[in-house]
Design a protein around this motif. Structure first.
Motif, PDB file in Angstrom:
ATOM      1  N   PRO A  72     -16.148  12.618  83.789  1.00  0.00           N
ATOM      2  CA  PRO A  72     -14.858  13.219  83.429  1.00  0.00           C
ATOM      3  C   PRO A  72     -14.863  14.747  83.597  1.00  0.00           C
ATOM      4  CG  PRO A  72     -15.554  11.668  81.739  1.00  0.00           C
ATOM      5  CD  PRO A  72     -16.670  11.740  82.736  1.00  0.00           C
ATOM      6  N   GLU A  73     -15.984  15.399  83.182  1.00  0.00           N
ATOM      7  CA  GLU A  73     -16.003  16.862  83.261  1.00  0.00           C
ATOM      8  C   GLU A  73     -16.016  17.341  84.710  1.00  0.00           C
ATOM      9  OE1 GLU A  73     -18.271  14.911  81.866  1.00  0.00           O
ATOM     10  OE2 GLU A  73     -20.290  15.795  81.848  1.00  0.00           O
ATOM     11  N   ALA A  76     -12.471  17.122  85.922  1.00  0.00           N
ATOM     12  CA  ALA A  76     -11.681  18.222  85.359  1.00  0.00           C
ATOM     13  C   ALA A  76     -11.951  19.508  86.132  1.00  0.00           C
ATOM     14  CB  ALA A  76     -12.016  18.414  83.879  1.00  0.00           C
ATOM     15  N   ARG A  77     -13.215  19.733  86.475  1.00  0.00           N
ATOM     16  CA  ARG A  77     -13.563  20.964  87.180  1.00  0.00           C
ATOM     17  C   ARG A  77     -13.030  20.953  88.614  1.00  0.00           C
ATOM     18  NH1 ARG A  77     -19.598  20.505  85.851  1.00  0.00           N
ATOM     19  NH2 ARG A  77     -19.311  19.850  83.700  1.00  0.00           N
ATOM     20  N   PHE A  84      -3.132  14.436  77.040  1.00  0.00           N
ATOM     21  CA  PHE A  84      -3.281  13.167  76.315  1.00  0.00           C
ATOM     22  C   PHE A  84      -2.002  12.749  75.598  1.00  0.00           C
ATOM     23  CE2 PHE A  84      -7.969  12.155  75.875  1.00  0.00           C
ATOM     24  CZ  PHE A  84      -8.396  13.057  76.827  1.00  0.00           C
ATOM     25  N   PHE A  98     -13.196  26.076  71.859  1.00  0.00           N
ATOM     26  CA  PHE A  98     -13.064  24.904  72.704  1.00  0.00           C
ATOM     27  C   PHE A  98     -12.481  25.272  74.071  1.00  0.00           C
ATOM     28  CE2 PHE A  98      -9.624  21.761  73.753  1.00  0.00           C
ATOM     29  CZ  PHE A  98     -10.425  20.772  74.306  1.00  0.00           C
ATOM     30  N   ALA A 102     -13.996  25.451  77.980  1.00  0.00           N
ATOM     31  CA  ALA A 102     -13.375  24.706  79.073  1.00  0.00           C
ATOM     32  C   ALA A 102     -13.038  25.637  80.245  1.00  0.00           C
ATOM     33  CB  ALA A 102     -12.118  24.002  78.563  1.00  0.00           C
ATOM     34  N   LEU A 162      -5.925  26.287  82.129  1.00  0.00           N
ATOM     35  CA  LEU A 162      -6.880  25.732  83.096  1.00  0.00           C
ATOM     36  C   LEU A 162      -6.312  25.681  84.514  1.00  0.00           C
ATOM     37  CD1 LEU A 162      -8.362  22.933  80.816  1.00  0.00           C
ATOM     38  CD2 LEU A 162      -9.541  24.989  81.592  1.00  0.00           C
TER      39      LEU A 162
ATOM     40  N   TYR B 384     -12.464  13.761  75.137  1.00  0.00           N
ATOM     41  CA  TYR B 384     -11.423  14.799  75.137  1.00  0.00           C
ATOM     42  C   TYR B 384     -11.981  16.132  75.652  1.00  0.00           C
ATOM     43  CZ  TYR B 384      -7.448  17.535  73.351  1.00  0.00           C
ATOM     44  OH  TYR B 384      -6.345  18.336  73.224  1.00  0.00           O
ATOM     45  N   MET B 385     -13.181  16.466  75.201  1.00  0.00           N
ATOM     46  CA  MET B 385     -13.774  17.745  75.628  1.00  0.00           C
ATOM     47  C   MET B 385     -14.213  17.677  77.085  1.00  0.00           C
ATOM     48  SD  MET B 385     -15.877  18.767  72.237  1.00  0.00           S
ATOM     49  CE  MET B 385     -15.442  20.426  71.895  1.00  0.00           C
ATOM     50  N   GLN B 386     -14.803  16.553  77.476  1.00  0.00           N
ATOM     51  CA  GLN B 386     -15.234  16.415  78.870  1.00  0.00           C
ATOM     52  C   GLN B 386     -14.038  16.444  79.817  1.00  0.00           C
ATOM     53  OE1 GLN B 386     -18.036  13.059  77.572  1.00  0.00           O
ATOM     54  NE2 GLN B 386     -18.764  13.574  79.609  1.00  0.00           N
ATOM     55  N   ALA B 387     -12.923  15.870  79.364  1.00  0.00           N
ATOM     56  CA  ALA B 387     -11.722  15.858  80.194  1.00  0.00           C
ATOM     57  C   ALA B 387     -11.157  17.265  80.397  1.00  0.00           C
ATOM     58  CB  ALA B 387     -10.656  14.947  79.579  1.00  0.00           C
ATOM     59  N   ARG B 388     -11.699  18.227  79.649  1.00  0.00           N
ATOM     60  CA  ARG B 388     -11.293  19.622  79.853  1.00  0.00           C
ATOM     61  C   ARG B 388     -12.336  20.376  80.685  1.00  0.00           C
ATOM     62  NH1 ARG B 388      -7.396  17.546  79.081  1.00  0.00           N
ATOM     63  NH2 ARG B 388      -6.014  17.606  77.296  1.00  0.00           N
ATOM     64  N   GLY B 389     -13.333  19.649  81.171  1.00  0.00           N
ATOM     65  CA  GLY B 389     -14.338  20.287  82.031  1.00  0.00           C
ATOM     66  C   GLY B 389     -15.617  20.690  81.320  1.00  0.00           C
TER      67      GLY B 389
END
Lengths: 249, 438
Positions: A72-73, A76-77, A84, A98, A102, A162, B384-389
């Motif tokens: 997932p990360e 996102a990158r 959500f 947080f 990100a 972002l 949720y945090m991973q989905a933000r990178g």
């Protein structure tokens, strides 16, 4: 930008997506509509790479690269952002901490230096002003004690920070009154550019008055059963889903 | 291996050292110490047969031939700076279980305040040694009374406000170190005390630090008491605190345990007057094979008092955390409000927690509650945090930091909180680097 090819996916062993084909070009906004249980949210989670959402057939290409093996990360990158439907509360972690993690993770991926604390604060405050959010939200724990509308606004705020290439908005309109809806839509529209695309998942036509889509798809039982222009959303609003679902059957 | 049993071995060490311990020339002190070592010989170390020692065994201590620390050594400036506050404090540093005057800085004190190392506390030494544990704790506390080589005496007369924190820092060595503290606040006095335990030997040669603290808080007085146990991974640490609280007094205690192979911090608190309030929070950060124990006993002996216990545990690898939360509400202690919560994150398959509420409520008009939760890091929050990178390891670290936050924020804002927070964040960052169990 995004090519979804014959996508099948299961959740808990149940087939939810049963062969989705969908292409979103750079600069386009696509709306995904459909009745409850049609697989709209599953599609968004599959795109974001959530654990437990298993692709059994087909592929998802993002700028020509398959997403299926990316965490997932990593997605996102690469520029995918999921707003959500139910933003998650994270007690003890400040919104600013947080979001700065990100932003810097994404910047690092793009070969940019970390954003220092001062620049981050300045940028964040400017974006919050646009979204009419109180600056105090930066110091509060992520989504904790936020009202439904505040949570949605916080999602759009994160998106603005972002600057994703592809934004997926999963029922961002649910739980918003009309004023909040307008502000959120403005936030999304502010990001519109020939390079950026969005997938707007919604139950109601209302949001599409403010975020005008190029293409509207109707999802039912894990398949896209109809695709059209923005007028399709109006037709759905007038007739309801039942007729279209029946026509397609 | 000595043929002597452990207790005899230590009794022998006492005989050899007795002449050089503080107060050795004072007959009353010598008598007290002699009685204490005899009590220890009779009792031996506490074992599993005692209910309160069911989850924590001290057998490992009996396998070593403990020596008492040599009367030398010092601490280098780098280690000292890393372990101390950045602000001006009343600082007392102990190396080898002895006051290190060069590293310490007691500074100017207001009128009516006494602050001194136990070894130079004069008659207060007798008071400090007089206090004894009850039958659950008698053995370690008596061993401490016999062998205490130093510690801190803080005495505040009525109404004395100590603005700067008292900072007690101990650098343990590969030996048995016994420190003994006496803290007594008169009516309406206020103080903040930070205890910090470091080192505790090396990886090849463990130390054992045995601490006893007697705390008496007078009517309307307020004590903020922060305790950080950050000893070496091979160290042994045992601490017993006995606290009595007068009417209208406040006691705020935060205990962070994040070091040692085996450590127990046991705290007994007794309410002696009405309308008093106790807030005790604890954080355990256990990795490797660390076994870290908090055992509490809060005795509501009088009516109209409030207590709150909040303990959090982060356990990785095959670490083992123990929380025993005892609350006794005496028959006459009506209108007691006693709350307790224990929360645990187990990060690895072999990580363990024993968490046990022990409530004995003999009054009928009270508000008491207890709860415990045990789980892993929340998968939704991770996604949720991973989905933000945010990379998984960092997301995990942020979530653990958020979990610890409620304990860290019990420490007063400013340099003290920064100190505790930096330590906790440092531990989490190190744990995240090694890969954790993610």
């Amino acid at each position: 930008m995004l090519e979804i090819k014959n996508l099948h996916a299961t959740v808990d062993g149940k087939d939810i997506l049963r062969g989705i084909d969908l292409t979103i070009k750079a600069g386009e906004i696509h709306a995904i509509m459909g009745p409850n249980g049609s697989g709209k949210s599953t599609l968004s989670y599959v795109l974001a790479g959530r654990d437990g959402y298993n692709v059994t057939q087909g592929d998802i290409l993002f700028n020509g690269q398959s997403l299926l093996n990316l965490e997932p990360e990593e997605r996102a990158r690469e520029g995918i952002f999921l707003a959500f439907q139910y933003p998650v509360e994270i007690p003890g972690v400040a919104n600013a901490t947080f979001l700065r993690s990100a932003v810097n993770a994404v910047r690092k991926h793009r070969g940019l230096a970390d954003m220092d604390a001062m620049t981050f604060l300045k940028t964040a405050k400017a974006k919050m002003k646009q979204l009419q959010m109180d600056e105090k939200f930066l110091q509060r724990a992520v989504n904790q004690g936020f009202s439904g509308g505040e949570k949605k606004r916080n999602e759009v705020f994160q998106m603005a920070m972002l600057e994703p290439a592809l934004a997926i908005l999963d029922e961002t309109d649910s739980g918003l009154d009309i004023d909040a809806l307008k502000i959120v839509a403005e936030g999304v529209n502010a990001l519109r550019s020939p390079e950026r695309s969005a997938m707007v998942i919604t139950h109601y036509q209302r949001l599409l008055d403010y975020i005008v889509p190029d293409v509207v798809h109707v999802l039912s039982k894990g398949r896209i059963i109809k695709t059209g222009g923005k007028e399709l959303a109006l037709e759905l609003e007038a007739k309801g889903y039942a007729d279209i679902v029946a026509d397609a059957a | 291996m000595s043929a002597l049993p452990f207790t005899e071995y230590l009794a022998g060490a006492y005989e050899a050292a007795a002449g050089s311990l503080p107060g050795a020339r004072d007959a009353a002190v010598a008598t007290r110490r002699k009685a204490a070592i005899e009590a220890f010989r009779r009792h031996g170390l506490p074992n599993h047969k005692l209910e309160s020692w069911k989850f924590t065994g001290l057998n490992a201590l009996e396998r070593q031939q403990w020596v008492l620390p040599a009367n030398d050594g010092g601490v280098d400036a780098v280690r000292l700076t890393a372990a101390t506050l950045t602000i001006d404090s009343h600082r007392l540093v102990f190396v080898n279980g002895r006051f290190d005057a060069a590293a310490s800085k007691i500074g100017a004190l207001p009128k009516g305040a006494t602050l001194a190392p136990l070894s130079a506390a004069g008659d207060a030494l007798k008071d400090a040694l007089a206090s004894a544990g009850d039958d659950r704790t008698v053995s370690l506390s008596e061993l401490n009374a016999a062998l205490a080589s130093d510690g801190v005496v803080l005495l505040l007369d009525d109404g004395v406000q100590l603005d700067k924190p008292v900072e007690i820092v101990s650098f343990g060595v590969p030996a048995l170190v016994n420190l003994r503290h006496l803290i007594r606040l008169g009516a309406k006095a206020t103080a903040t005390v930070l205890e910090s335990y470091r080192d505790g030997g090396s990886s090849t040669s463990a130390g054992w630090t045995n601490v006893y603290a007697h705390v008496a808080i007078g009517t309307g007085a307020k004590l903020t008491h922060i305790r950080l146990q950050a000893e070496h991974d091979a160290a042994y640490h045992a601490a017993l605190g006995r606290v009595s609280i007068g009417a209208g007094a406040r006691y705020a205690h935060a205990s962070v345990q994040a070091g040692a192979a085996l450590a127990r911090h046991e705290l007994h608190v007794e309410f002696a007057g009405g309308d008093a309030e106790v807030d005790v929070r604890g954080l355990v950060l256990a990795r490797g094979a660390a076994h870290l124990d908090h055992t509490l006993f809060l005795h509501h002996a009088v009516p109209d008092c409030r207590s709150n216990q909040l303990f959090k545990h982060v356990v990785d690898d095959h670490g083992h955390a123990v929380f025993q939360g005892g609350i006794r509400v005496a028959p006459q202690a009506q209108k007691t409000d006693a709350q307790q919560l224990s929360r645990t994150l187990l990060l690895a398959d072999r990580a363990q927690i024993d968490t046990k509420p022990e409530l004995e409520i003999l009054a009928d008009d009270v508000k008491c509650s207890h709860g415990a939760s045990i789980g892993d890091v929340d998968a939704q929050q991770m996604f949720y945090m991973q989905a933000r990178g945010i990379p998984a390891a960092e997301a995990r670290r942020l979530l653990l930091s958020g979990f610890a936050y409620e304990i860290v924020t019990a420490v007063p804002e400013g340099a003290l909180r920064d100190y505790v927070e930096a330590f906790v964040e440092g531990w989490l960052a190190k744990n995240s680097e090694k890969g954790g169990a993610a």
